[in-house]
Each structure stands twice: as structure tokens, then as C-alpha cells.
Design a protein around this motif. Structure first.
Motif, short mmCIF file in Angstrom:
data_model
loop_
_atom_site.label_atom_id
_atom_site.label_comp_id
_atom_site.label_asym_id
_atom_site.label_seq_id
_atom_site.Cartn_x
_atom_site.Cartn_y
_atom_site.Cartn_z
N GLN A 88 0.85 -1.19 0.00
CA GLN A 88 0.00 0.00 0.00
C GLN A 88 0.88 1.23 0.00
O GLN A 88 1.64 1.46 0.95
CB GLN A 88 -0.94 0.00 1.21
N ALA A 89 0.76 2.01 -1.05
CA ALA A 89 1.46 3.28 -1.16
C ALA A 89 0.55 4.38 -0.63
O ALA A 89 -0.67 4.21 -0.60
CB ALA A 89 1.85 3.54 -2.60
N PRO A 90 1.11 5.51 -0.21
CA PRO A 90 0.28 6.60 0.32
C PRO A 90 -0.80 7.02 -0.67
O PRO A 90 -0.53 7.24 -1.85
CB PRO A 90 1.29 7.72 0.54
N GLY A 91 -2.03 7.10 -0.18
CA GLY A 91 -3.14 7.54 -1.01
C GLY A 91 -3.68 6.51 -1.97
O GLY A 91 -4.55 6.81 -2.79
N LYS A 92 -3.16 5.27 -1.88
CA LYS A 92 -3.62 4.22 -2.78
C LYS A 92 -4.14 3.04 -1.98
O LYS A 92 -3.75 2.84 -0.83
CB LYS A 92 -2.47 3.77 -3.69
N PRO A 93 -5.03 2.24 -2.58
CA PRO A 93 -5.52 1.06 -1.87
C PRO A 93 -4.45 -0.04 -1.80
O PRO A 93 -3.50 -0.04 -2.59
CB PRO A 93 -6.71 0.62 -2.72
N ARG A 94 -4.64 -0.93 -0.85
CA ARG A 94 -3.73 -2.07 -0.74
C ARG A 94 -3.95 -3.00 -1.93
O ARG A 94 -5.09 -3.32 -2.28
CB ARG A 94 -3.98 -2.82 0.57
N GLY A 95 -2.86 -3.48 -2.53
CA GLY A 95 -2.98 -4.32 -3.70
C GLY A 95 -2.05 -5.52 -3.67
O GLY A 95 -1.05 -5.52 -2.95
N LEU A 96 -2.40 -6.51 -4.46
CA LEU A 96 -1.64 -7.74 -4.53
C LEU A 96 -0.25 -7.51 -5.12
O LEU A 96 -0.10 -6.78 -6.10
CB LEU A 96 -2.39 -8.76 -5.40
#
Length: 115
Positions: free
Chosen positions: A39-47
Motif C-alpha cells: 500500500q502506497a500513500p493515497g492508494k488502496p492495498r494491492g496484490l
């Protein structure tokens, strides 16, 4: 209950490598698959990548060919070898374990890639 502890994050220059580790404890017999998400700042958690108990792997398109997920069943540990790192790989990386009716998460480890 499955507990997960990650290690291995840090700061690296672009093009460099890091290896993340995730040690599982508790009801490990109930785990069907383990994986890494970010998870990067401002982004959703992703695979990022997953690996099943049978050894089948799956990768996000953005990391395929650069990252490798593996597991040491004897030590209940999953690894993520990250090569050719890019600034866009900067994120908090989370280990995950999934089984029938549950998903557990680690506390996360920061990976920062400088340009």
C-alpha cells in the motif's frame, strides 16, 4: 489464529534489491496460501504475489519478472525477493495468510526506493 511477523524492509536505491521475510506462527496447518500485498500513500492495498501450499505462484503484472515469492515450509516462512527495484515500488508491504474463512495480516514493513 495465525500470527505473522515481517522483516527486511528498508531504503534502497533504484535498481537495487531487497528480500522480505514473513514468519508464521499459531494455527499454521490451516493456511492454504500466503502472499505479499503493498500500500502506497493515497492508494488502496494491492496484490504483489501469492504462493499456495502446493507451491503455485501468482504475481501482479507490475512486478512479474522482478520479484520472486518463495516459501520454507520447515520454518513456516515466506520470502519476497525484490530485484530491479523502482521508485514506484515504494510502499508498506504486508504479509498475508489465508485459509478457510480467515485472512491474517502482518504489521507491515516499509520499503522505500530512491531515484
Amino acid at each position: 489464529q495465525v500470527q505473522l511477523v515481517e522483516s527486511g524492509g528498508g531504503l534502497v536505491q533504484g535498481g537495487g534489491s531487497l528480500r522480505l521475510s514473513c514468519a508464521a506462527s499459531g494455527s499454521i496447518f490451516s493456511i492454504n496460501a500466503m502472499g505479499w500485498y503493498r500500500q502506497a500513500p493515497g492508494k488502496p492495498r494491492g496484490l504483489v504475489a501469492t504462493i499456495t501450499t502446493g507451491g503455485s505462484t501468482n504475481y501482479a503484472d507490475s512486478v512479474r519478472g522482478r520479484f520472486t515469492i518463495s516459501r520454507d515450509n520447515a520454518n513456516n516462512t515466506v520470502y519476497l525477493q525484490m530485484n530491479s527495484l523502482k521508485p514506484e515500488d515504494t510502499a508498506v508491504y504486508y504479509c498475508s495468510a489465508a485459509g478457510k474463512g480467515f485472512r491474517s495480516w502482518g504489521q507491515g514493513t516499509q520499503v522505500t526506493v530512491s531515484s
